[in-house]
Write a protein that holds these residues in place. Structure first.
Motif, PDB file in Angstrom:
ATOM      1  N   GLN A 298       0.681  -4.070 -11.405  1.00 21.00           N
ATOM      2  CA  GLN A 298       2.195  -4.096 -11.181  1.00 21.00           C
ATOM      3  C   GLN A 298       2.661  -3.255 -12.472  1.00 21.00           C
ATOM      4  O   GLN A 298       2.287  -3.429 -13.418  1.00 21.00           O
ATOM      5  N   ARG A 336       6.790  -2.413  -8.760  1.00 23.62           N
ATOM      6  CA  ARG A 336       6.041  -2.422  -7.792  1.00 23.62           C
ATOM      7  C   ARG A 336       4.547  -2.130  -7.981  1.00 23.62           C
ATOM      8  O   ARG A 336       4.261  -1.915  -9.157  1.00 23.62           O
ATOM      9  N   SER A 337       3.691  -2.468  -7.118  1.00 16.99           N
ATOM     10  CA  SER A 337       2.284  -2.228  -7.147  1.00 16.99           C
ATOM     11  C   SER A 337       1.705  -1.047  -7.196  1.00 16.99           C
ATOM     12  O   SER A 337       2.081  -0.330  -6.085  1.00 16.99           O
TER      13      SER A 337
END
Ligand code: ADP
Length: 352
Positions: A298, A336-337
């Motif tokens: 992340q 976001r990942s």
């Protein structure tokens, strides 16, 4: 009388420590340190608070007397010579300037003590102002009218006034803000080059040491844990303690699992080094899956650092830093990942 003990070692500014030890009660603040510092070297001692740096530099400057061991300057034993009779000078964190006196009087102080006449002192002080890049008209100014950076330069000029063979620095920049510190680090390195003198510097910042030094000693509990060039220490930290001093590096613990040794928190295969720690530099951890060890992380933060972009990431509890050069991906969205990876060959293995 001072008797030269080693006629071969005639380099004036070379300092040799032989089993130097300082004890406070049962505590060995400096524990049997032997070391040769070369003439004209910029040598820095780095360690956390309480590791014995100040005690060591005070021993070297003659402000403390060792319980055991000896100290040689240019081959001459100076262990018993008091500080004021040694050809050395020290710059303290506090700077210890005389606020009620002018810049000139501060710089000339040691010369006045030696009975040097006013005209000669003035010429020398003006020379020194030039050396530390301050205008000549500062000579008459009161030190209270000078900025933090200017006061640092005055303290350096004052230390250089008596033309010492060695300058000692006890964390002179640690009280300054980041930008001024960075500027003065460069100035100190240049001053070292211009004067050609031996500088012995102590700091708790390995980053600061890396910028300025020819060689660095990492100190812990009165002893040197590692001694080497900045490059040696950056590329081959000897243990986790030294690696932990390197600021942004990632340190991956390896643990045994049923699937074999894996990086704790990453759950990736770690070869056969259970119990060890892998040091992964931020610039070796990159977005994408080009490396042989890949995982999803992340992205928490993206920071632009001039030509590089730094990402702060996490995988579960494990926090990591990735740094991408100008040609790499610099557009990953925080929150976001993303896929990240590194190559096993980029790791440095260290013990506890
Ligand atoms: P550093 O400069 O790395 O912070 P110091 O040299 O100041 O470390 O201190 C090393 C150790 O010696 C510390 O545990 C400190 O408490 C102790 N120490 C330093 N000076 C004295 C003193 N004058 N008396 C007793 N203990 C001292």
């Amino acid at each position: 009388m001072i008797v030269p003990t080693d006629p071969e070692a005639s380099a004036k500014g070379a300092l040799s420590l032989r089993g130097l030890t300082k004890q406070y009660g049962a505590l060995r603040a400096v524990d049997d340190i032997s070391l040769d510092i070369g003439e004209g070297e910029f040598f820095t001692i780095v360690g956390p608070s309480g590791s014995g740096k100040s005690t060591l530099v005070r021993l070297l400057a003659g402000l403390e007397t060792p319980n055991a061991g000896s100290l040689l300057l240019g081959g001459t034993d100076i262990t018993q010579v008091p500080a004021n009779r040694r050809p050395t000078a020290m710059v303290f964190q506090s700077l210890a300037l005389f606020d009620h006196r002018s810049v000139g009087e501060n710089i000339e102080f040691s010369l006045k003590m030696k009975g040097v006449d006013p005209a000669t002192r003035r010429v020398r002080a003006l020379d020194l102002l030039g050396l530390v890049r301050l205008p000549e008209d500062y000579y008459e100014r009161s030190v209270t009218q000078c900025s933090g950076g200017e006061r640092q330069r005055i303290a350096m000029a004052r230390a250089l006034a008596s033309d010492p063979e060695i300058l000692f620095f006890d964390e002179p920049l640690s009280a300054l803000d980041y930008r001024l510190r960075k500027t003065l680090e460069i100035e100190l390195r240049e001053l070292h080059q211009r004067t050609g003198k031996t500088f012995v510097y102590i700091t708790h910042s390995l980053e600061e040491a890396m910028i300025m030094s020819d060689r660095i000693a990492i100190m812990r509990a009165g002893r040197f844990v590692q001694l080497g060039t900045p490059r040696d220490i950056y590329q081959r930290p000897i243990n986790r303690f030294v690696a932990g001093f390197m600021g942004e590096v990632n340190i991956l613990a390896v643990q045994d699992t049923e699937q074999g040794p894996r990086y704790a928190g990453l759950d990736c295969d770690a070869g056969s080094a259970a119990g060890a720690y892998a040091v992964l530099r931020p610039e070796a951890l990159l977005p994408g899956d080009a490396g042989d060890t890949a995982f999803d992380a992340q992205v928490d933060q993206r920071m632009l650092l001039g030509s590089r972009t730094q990402y702060q990431l996490h995988v579960g509890e494990l926090r990591l830093t990735s740094e991408v050069g100008a040609s790499g991906a610099t557009d990953l969205e925080p929150g976001r990942s993303h896929r990240f990876s590194f190559d096993r060959t980029a790791l440095t293995w260290v013990s506890e």
